[in-house]
Design an enzyme around this catalytic site. Structure first.
Site, short mmCIF file in Angstrom:
data_model
loop_
_atom_site.label_atom_id
_atom_site.label_comp_id
_atom_site.label_asym_id
_atom_site.label_seq_id
_atom_site.Cartn_x
_atom_site.Cartn_y
_atom_site.Cartn_z
N HIS A 176 76.51 2.35 77.70
CA HIS A 176 75.44 1.68 76.95
C HIS A 176 75.82 1.65 75.46
O HIS A 176 76.15 2.68 74.88
CB HIS A 176 74.09 2.37 77.15
CG HIS A 176 72.97 1.55 76.58
ND1 HIS A 176 72.33 0.56 77.30
CD2 HIS A 176 72.42 1.53 75.34
CE1 HIS A 176 71.44 -0.02 76.52
NE2 HIS A 176 71.47 0.55 75.33
N ALA A 177 75.77 0.47 74.87
CA ALA A 177 76.26 0.29 73.50
C ALA A 177 75.48 1.12 72.49
O ALA A 177 74.26 1.28 72.60
CB ALA A 177 76.17 -1.19 73.12
N HIS A 188 74.67 -6.74 66.90
CA HIS A 188 73.56 -5.78 66.90
C HIS A 188 74.05 -4.41 66.44
O HIS A 188 73.46 -3.78 65.56
CB HIS A 188 72.97 -5.70 68.32
CG HIS A 188 71.89 -4.69 68.47
ND1 HIS A 188 70.55 -4.99 68.36
CD2 HIS A 188 71.94 -3.35 68.71
CE1 HIS A 188 69.83 -3.90 68.52
NE2 HIS A 188 70.65 -2.88 68.73
N GLU A 189 75.12 -3.95 67.04
CA GLU A 189 75.63 -2.60 66.71
C GLU A 189 76.15 -2.54 65.28
O GLU A 189 75.93 -1.56 64.57
CB GLU A 189 76.73 -2.18 67.70
CG GLU A 189 76.26 -2.07 69.16
CD GLU A 189 75.02 -1.21 69.34
OE1 GLU A 189 74.77 -0.31 68.51
OE2 GLU A 189 74.28 -1.46 70.30
N HIS A 222 73.52 -1.84 62.81
CA HIS A 222 73.21 -0.41 62.65
C HIS A 222 74.20 0.23 61.68
O HIS A 222 73.83 0.99 60.78
CB HIS A 222 73.34 0.32 63.99
CG HIS A 222 72.24 0.06 64.97
ND1 HIS A 222 70.90 0.17 64.66
CD2 HIS A 222 72.27 -0.26 66.29
CE1 HIS A 222 70.17 -0.09 65.76
NE2 HIS A 222 70.98 -0.36 66.75
N GLU A 242 66.81 -1.84 64.49
CA GLU A 242 67.23 -2.69 65.61
C GLU A 242 67.29 -4.17 65.23
O GLU A 242 67.84 -4.98 65.97
CB GLU A 242 66.27 -2.51 66.80
CG GLU A 242 66.19 -1.08 67.32
CD GLU A 242 67.53 -0.52 67.77
OE1 GLU A 242 68.44 -1.31 68.09
OE2 GLU A 242 67.67 0.72 67.78
N HIS A 282 67.19 3.91 78.51
CA HIS A 282 66.37 4.57 77.49
C HIS A 282 65.35 5.54 78.06
O HIS A 282 64.76 6.31 77.30
CB HIS A 282 65.66 3.50 76.63
CG HIS A 282 66.61 2.52 76.00
ND1 HIS A 282 67.33 1.60 76.76
CD2 HIS A 282 66.98 2.31 74.72
CE1 HIS A 282 68.09 0.87 75.96
NE2 HIS A 282 67.91 1.27 74.72
N TYR A 318 62.41 -2.07 69.76
CA TYR A 318 63.05 -3.36 70.08
C TYR A 318 62.03 -4.49 70.08
O TYR A 318 62.34 -5.62 69.74
CB TYR A 318 63.76 -3.29 71.43
CG TYR A 318 64.80 -2.19 71.51
CD1 TYR A 318 66.00 -2.29 70.81
CD2 TYR A 318 64.58 -1.05 72.27
CE1 TYR A 318 66.95 -1.29 70.87
CE2 TYR A 318 65.52 -0.04 72.34
CZ TYR A 318 66.70 -0.16 71.64
OH TYR A 318 67.64 0.83 71.70
O1 X8Z Z 1 69.76 -0.52 73.66
C1 X8Z Z 1 70.00 -1.53 73.02
C2 X8Z Z 1 71.20 -1.57 72.07
C3 X8Z Z 1 71.50 -0.25 71.49
S1 X8Z Z 1 70.30 0.26 70.37
C4 X8Z Z 1 72.40 -2.06 72.82
N1 X8Z Z 1 69.22 -2.62 73.15
C5 X8Z Z 1 68.08 -2.65 74.06
C6 X8Z Z 1 68.53 -2.62 75.51
O2 X8Z Z 1 69.73 -2.79 75.78
O3 X8Z Z 1 67.69 -2.43 76.39
C7 X8Z Z 1 69.36 -3.88 72.43
C8 X8Z Z 1 68.35 -4.80 73.03
C9 X8Z Z 1 67.38 -3.95 73.77
ZN ZN Z 2 70.31 -0.85 68.62
#
Ligand code: X8Z
Ligand code: ZN
Length: 632
Positions: free
Chosen positions: A373-374, A403-404, A407, A431, A531, A541
């Protein structure tokens, strides 16, 4: 434990309990052994502050916390980095150990901070004291062993999620590959199989013999006990308290913002369901039911851009497919990141440091288990910024790269703030930064960087807007319900017996979707989303998807752009970069309305920029839906 990033809106301490999860978005912690002496000194200063109640004592206390956090944060961040990029028995052990220590100290600090509740302090010190009180993402009670148990559980949940094995046709398939398949496979039976197998991981026995739901329920008990000791109703209240508003007002604020975009979501849902019905027929997509969750092009049905070919207006085809362009132009993962960097450079931001390129994980290592997960990291509160991704060459990951990087640029911009303020103005800001930049990836911009030859004319606008709406408007109800579910869990409204039922009630109510197969009380479908085992709060988000359009509109207005918002790119606009940087540099040192005002001139979060951006699409959808029966 240093937690800096988007995960924790205010506070260094926060991270701690999620060291294991730190990997989340961009946050970490730290301390190191050479600093053992410093830690003792810091602890001593903190002890001295104990019974004290003067401004000077508060200053000494704060300094002690800052010193400890800076040290332990770096240590914790490096431990967490090694674990996230090489998950094994030992790195799990290390991260659990560091997480335990960070939580124990965080709880101690938060309790000590209460001594200054009634002391009249200058605004900045008051803000630091509040940051210390809210620093922990998941607090533990002070009784011996509690922090360790919590850390052990969190490490196990995180690593179960990241390493869970899934077989298709007798062969193990990588989790990352399965996520991608949900976007490309169009056979409903196959989609259902992948969807269901993914959700078998959280209910399979883990190394401890239990399953994720048992761990999750225990985590809730311990962390709630910790929250109550700190004077909060529960963990959900603590999470909502991080937005410079009373927690109940913040919840109402998210509902208000949802009300602004819901009409657009409802039209989009109606249209997408009708198109899926055309493709799959009445049995699979009945027109009066919630949509089957596995047909929307994404493992969690959270963004639907991957099915744009099925739902886009045939006569408004944008004329290009970004994934195809990237591939045709020989992009690899590194080139995608370099392209993202170049965008920020065009706004006047300094290039990424050499160490970013040496130390980041840009693609998935072949020979070990990692958290795919990024996330974006700042390991030393200064320049040691990195991303950790398992990047694939496609449009989704091109977006995620920006996105990254958002950050990382934010982290570097606020490096001169106190560690207590080295985080986003609120979680949504963190975010939104990279996403705001990515809204400038327009056809004009793609042409400028040589990816696109011909700019589609205005007749393609509905198609362009549809693609963006499938990503960002489709996301909003999911962005909201993830924490609505957790707020209910932490408040006790949902119990382990009703976790899954409550989850699907929200999924249906807000998103209008349903599971492809019947779910049972023993299932733990929330555990199939990073998450949840990672304990990364999620309203950030939802907020980010509002803020990024506000930022974009403000930037385009400043640039004097007069065309439609979705055709505006701020690429190369140094004066906007400068103004943007002024907001980023503030970190969390001021209440977020001040940061928002610094860039946009307004102090309110507001979905009207979203409404304006998508107005032509809204007209199109209403026209398409006029004879359809919408709703579920
Ligand atoms: O978790 C993330 C990022 C890292 S903060 C990749 N996002 C959420 C997800 O993947 O569920 C970005 C969009 C929503
Ligand atoms: Zn993020």
């Amino acid at each position: 434990m240093r937690i800096r990033n988007s995960k924790r809106p205010l506070g260094v301490l926060a991270a701690v309990s999620s060291l294991a999860l730190v990997a989340a978005c961009s946050e970490q912690q730290t301390a190191d052994d050479t600093s053992a002496g410093a830690n003792e000194n810091a602890a001593a200063a903190v002890e001295e502050a104990q019974g004290a109640a003067s401004v000077e004592d508060a200053a000494a206390f704060i300094e002690g916390v800052e010193t400890w956090s800076r040290d332990f944060g770096e240590y914790g961040a490096r431990v967490a980095w090694v674990q996230a990029t090489y998950i094994n028995y030992d790195t799990n052990w290390l991260v659990t150990r560091a997480d335990t220590e960070a939580t124990e100290m965080g709880v101690k600090f938060a309790n000590q901070a209460k001594r200054f509740n009634d002391v009249e302090l200058p605004a900045e010190m008051r803000r630091k004291i509040e940051a210390i009180k809210l620093g922990l993402n998941l607090p533990a009670p002070e009784r011996p062993g509690a922090a360790a148990e919590l850390a052990e559980i969190n490490t196990r949940m995180g690593s179960t999620y990241a390493t869970g094995k899934i077989e298709l046709d007798g062969e193990e398939v990588g989790r990352n590959d399965l996520e991608e398949m949900m976007g490309t496979v169009r056979d409903p039976a196959r989609l259902q199989e992948i969807w269901t197998k993914w959700r078998a991981v959280p209910i399979a026995p883990n190394e401890d013999g239990g399953a994720m739901k048992t761990d999750y329920a225990r985590m809730v008990e311990i962390a709630n006990e910790g929250a109550v000791e700190l004077g909060y109703d529960d963990v959900g209240t603590m999470w909502r308290a991080r937005y410079d508003l009373p927690p109940a007002e913040f919840a109402a604020e998210t509902d208000r913002l949802w009300g602004q975009v819901k009409p657009l979501y409802d039209e989009l849902h109606c249209h997408v369901r009708a198109k899926l019905n055309e493709k799959y027929g009445d049995d699979i997509v009945p027109l009066d039911q919630p949509i089957r969750a596995d047909l929307l092009g994404n493992m969690w049905a959270q963004s639907w851009g991957n099915i744009s070919d099925l739902v886009s207006p045939g006569d408004a085809d944008p004329g290009y497919d970004l994934t195809a362009l990237l591939l045709a132009n020989g992009y690899d993962a590194k080139k995608m990141v370099e392209t993202g960097e170049a965008f920020f450079s065009s706004l006047g931001f300094a290039p990424l440091p050499e160490t970013f390129w040496e130390r980041s994980q840009i693609t998935k290592p072949a020979d070990r288990q990692v958290v795919c997960h990024a996330s974006a990291w700042d390991l030393d509160w200064k320049d040691d910024i990195r991303i950790k991704m398992c990047t694939k060459v496609n449009a989704d990951d091109f977006q995620t790269v920006h996105h990254e990087l958002g950050h990382n640029y934010y982290q570097r911009a606020y490096q001169d703030q106190s560690v207590l303020f080295q985080t986003g103005a609120n979680g949504g800001f963190h975010e939104a930064i990279g996403d705001m930049v990515a809204l400038s990836i327009t056809p004009d911009y793609l042409k400028t960087i040589g990816l696109l030859d011909d700019i589609p004319d205005a007749s393609a606008d509905v198609g362009l807007l549809m693609n963006t709406a499938l990503e960002k408007i489709a996301f909003q109800p999911f962005g909201l319900l993830m924490d609505k579910w957790r707020w209910q869990v932490f408040s006790g409204e949902l119990t382990p017996e009703t976790y899954n039922e409550g989850w699907w009630a929200l999924r249906t109510q807000y998103q209008g979707i349903r599971p492809p197969v019947e779910r049972a009380a023993e299932d733990f479908d929330p555990g199939g989303k990073y998450h949840i085992p990672g304990n990364v709060s999620y309203t950030r988000y939802f907020i980010a998807n509002i803020l990024q359009f506000q930022f974009h509109k403000a930037a385009c207005d400043m640039a004097g752009w007069e065309g439609p918002l979705h055709r505006c790119s701020v690429y190369g606009a140094k004066e906007i970069g400068e103004k943007f940087n002024a907001m980023l540099e503030m970190g969390a040192s001021k209440p977020w309305p001040e940061a928002l005002e610094a860039f946009t001139g307004t102090r309110e979060m507001d979905g009207s920029a979203v409404v304006e951006y998508f107005a032509p699409l809204m007209d199109y959808l209403k026209e398409q839906n006029k004879d359809r029966q919408c709703g579920w």
